[in-house]
Enzyme design. Structure first.
Site, short mmCIF file in Angstrom:
data_model
loop_
_atom_site.label_atom_id
_atom_site.label_comp_id
_atom_site.label_asym_id
_atom_site.label_seq_id
_atom_site.Cartn_x
_atom_site.Cartn_y
_atom_site.Cartn_z
N TRP A 44 0.82 -1.20 -0.07
CA TRP A 44 0.10 -0.05 0.19
C TRP A 44 0.93 1.38 -0.01
CZ3 TRP A 44 -4.29 -1.53 -1.99
CH2 TRP A 44 -4.82 -2.67 -1.55
N ASP A 99 -0.75 7.04 6.58
CA ASP A 99 -1.99 5.96 6.27
C ASP A 99 -2.18 5.14 7.88
OD1 ASP A 99 -3.62 4.10 5.80
OD2 ASP A 99 -2.49 3.47 3.84
N LYS A 158 -11.38 -1.67 9.05
CA LYS A 158 -10.51 -2.74 9.89
C LYS A 158 -11.18 -2.26 11.18
CE LYS A 158 -7.34 -2.26 6.09
NZ LYS A 158 -7.43 -3.48 5.60
#
Lengths: 363, 363
Positions: free
Chosen positions: B105, B175, B199
């Site tokens: 990511w 992030d 999440k």
């Protein structure tokens, strides 16, 4: 929860959903189909979720008779993100597009598109407060435009294109946020159709894009990856984690519509509801419809008494009777009854009965 | 639905949510707090929904101790859209940024940013399959960068920044998709924090952005309107229809966390769960942790047997015992147990008990 404790919700969006779909969602909230988990908790890469999203696409294709040479995408960002994605992806030839201005959203789409190319107004009813759909001829369109953009149903003002506008050989792009699945449309007449789901389809958070395959893949190289239709088309709307739960509810609504006769039968029910309310408006001495008769929307029915204080009294009284969100858009005033697919006939009957009573009592 | 029919869902996201929150959502699906409508059907302009979104923001501010000079935004498009929005909005000075590459990511974020400026890799652990967080010194950062970007917890590989990296006086962007609300962080050390909610927070479809106010409002004039933080900041995340239902669930999760001791107590529970599993991994003869000890994630615990066939057998056996989604990321293999906030201790206890049994039976 008994259904009869529910209100009749005339909200323009987010808006009422079929009770049967909500009951199913509640019943399987902690355990979807024996998986032992909620759809909200489900890996989007799981076999179960794959089935949900594939069924949703398949059933939408059936409902709208979408040919194989069109992608069906489930995206985020609402109509607002489409206002940018449409020009970014489609202004790839002359970089010209013509926009029909029929309301606030059409105007916002136009203003946003001016950032990305040579974008002009084809016709506008702004000076008459968008009370009708302006007419145009194919020869009014600049000959080399990449596309023509229309808003098919104008949520705020209550107007609707009662036939597909003739754009000659030009590519037609339509925002159908507030009328998708309320009438049969010939998808092949359009290059691209988009619709925020929060009116006829699902809760807010998912946007449907139906786009002809040959139009995808021409966005400039520096396009933000999420804004390129090709990103999503290549991955079946699963390039990144999709809005799984809104897509699941959309899928349940699609199943519900198929079970209840598809778009044709849905349209007949919508016409019956609209006729009931417009019929009353046409004979009422107090309540007047706000828009041109030939451009009336089946989904958003706007009307006024002519007296803002009386409008307020009407709206407050309706709320006491369990009919909510009847106030017109904040910049427009008056009343607006949104009679989307999931609004039962009983809701419109109750509204008309209350209007009659109100008119008698406030002569 | 009895809770004991539920599985232990170790999915990396979307992932398990608190049972109490799901039960509340199910109970009020057809009638939220006496309104007679579902939150899914509620106008986002209604007083009731305004309360929901304002409470969600207020409670997140309390949980994370977010100062008043930061905006809290609820957006769509996931981390993927943030990969574009961060450089579009923040590359406004030198147009340079340095990225720490700690996983897939982080690398995708870097690749996307290269579209918008002069973006360089600060350090990378790619050659060692991202099994640790690479070290760097503040002087390794180019002196005039607009920001430094890190991924605080690497979902796929199971590594985590166990302290805030020292970037000197530079602006730090993180992030935090897979660790937000699992540990106390000093928000003032960051210019911007973003997190896809699927999440620790909510179902997929909402992204949290926490951004210092002075950084907002400098995006180029031709920025797509949805991609400018200023668009949302000015309107309290209500410029267009927000993803109302995912935000409502996020708000319920925030209330649940506050009721259960806030982030501090949540972190203690997360440490207890992780210690139990890492403790077993450290003594097992069969199962080996995949990453450097000092960079271990509390949220995504990765391990292997060294034998792909044995891994498969383990994962299949776990599924039979009601422990699902234990397979490692598709390009990595092995096992990954995601032990997000909502995973109960009992889930990790059951997993470790099964690991012991499996190890004994497969010596």
């Amino acid at each position: 929860m008994a259904t009869n404790e529910r209100v009749f919700n005339f909200s323009a969006g987010p808006s009422t959903l079929p009770v049967e779909v909500l009951e199913k969602a509640a019943a399987e909230m902690l355990n979807y189909d024996g998986t032992g988990e909620s759809v909200m908790e489900m890996s989007h890469r799981s076999a179960e979720y794959k089935q949900i999203i594939e069924d949703a696409e398949k059933n939408l294709r059936t409902l709208m008779n979408i040919p194989d040479d069109y992608y069906v995408l489930f995206l985020q960002g609402g109509g607002t993100l489409q206002f940018s994605m449409v020009p970014i992806n489609l202004l790839t030839g002359s970089k010209k597009a013509d926009y029909l201005i029929t309301g606030n959203w059409a105007k916002k789409a136009y203003e946003e598109a001016t950032k990305f190319g040579d974008v002009k107004i084809l016709a506008s009813s702004e000076e008459d407060n968008y009370s009708y759909i302006p007419k145009f001829k194919p020869e009014d369109i600049r000959p080399d435009v990449d596309y023509v953009h229309i808003c098919y149903n104008n949520t705020i003002f209550g107007t609707h294109c009662n036939e597909v506008p003739d754009v000659g050989d030009h590519l037609l792009v339509a925002d159908m946020s507030s009328c998708i699945l309320s009438e049969e449309v010939d998808v092949t007449k359009f290059g691209l159709i988009y619709a925020g789901a929060q009116k006829n389809v699902a809760p807010a958070g998912v946007t449907i894009v139906i786009v002809r395959k040959d139009l995808v893949g021409k966005a400039p190289a520096n396009t933000p990856v999420y804004l390129d239709y090709a990103t999503h088309a290549k991955k079946g709307s699963m390039y990144n984690t999709p809005p799984c739960y809104p897509i699941y509810i959309a899928g349940e609504v699609f199943k519900y519509l198929l079970k209840n006769g598809g778009v044709k039968a849905t349209h007949e029910r919508d016409v019956e509801k609209a006729n009931l309310l417009y019929g009353y408006l046409d004979k009422s001495e107090m309540f007047k419809p706000s828009v041109a008769k030939e451009d009336r929307s089946l989904m958003n029915i706007t009307f006024v008494t002519g007296d803002p204080e009386l409008d307020k009294k009407f709206i407050a009284g309706a709320k006491e009777q369990g009919m909510i969100n009847l106030a017109g858009y904040r910049t427009v005033g008056g009343m607006r009854a949104s009679t989307y697919n999931a609004m039962p006939l009983e809701g419109v009957e109750a509204l008309v009965a209350y209007m009659e009573k109100f008119e008698n009592e406030n002569k």
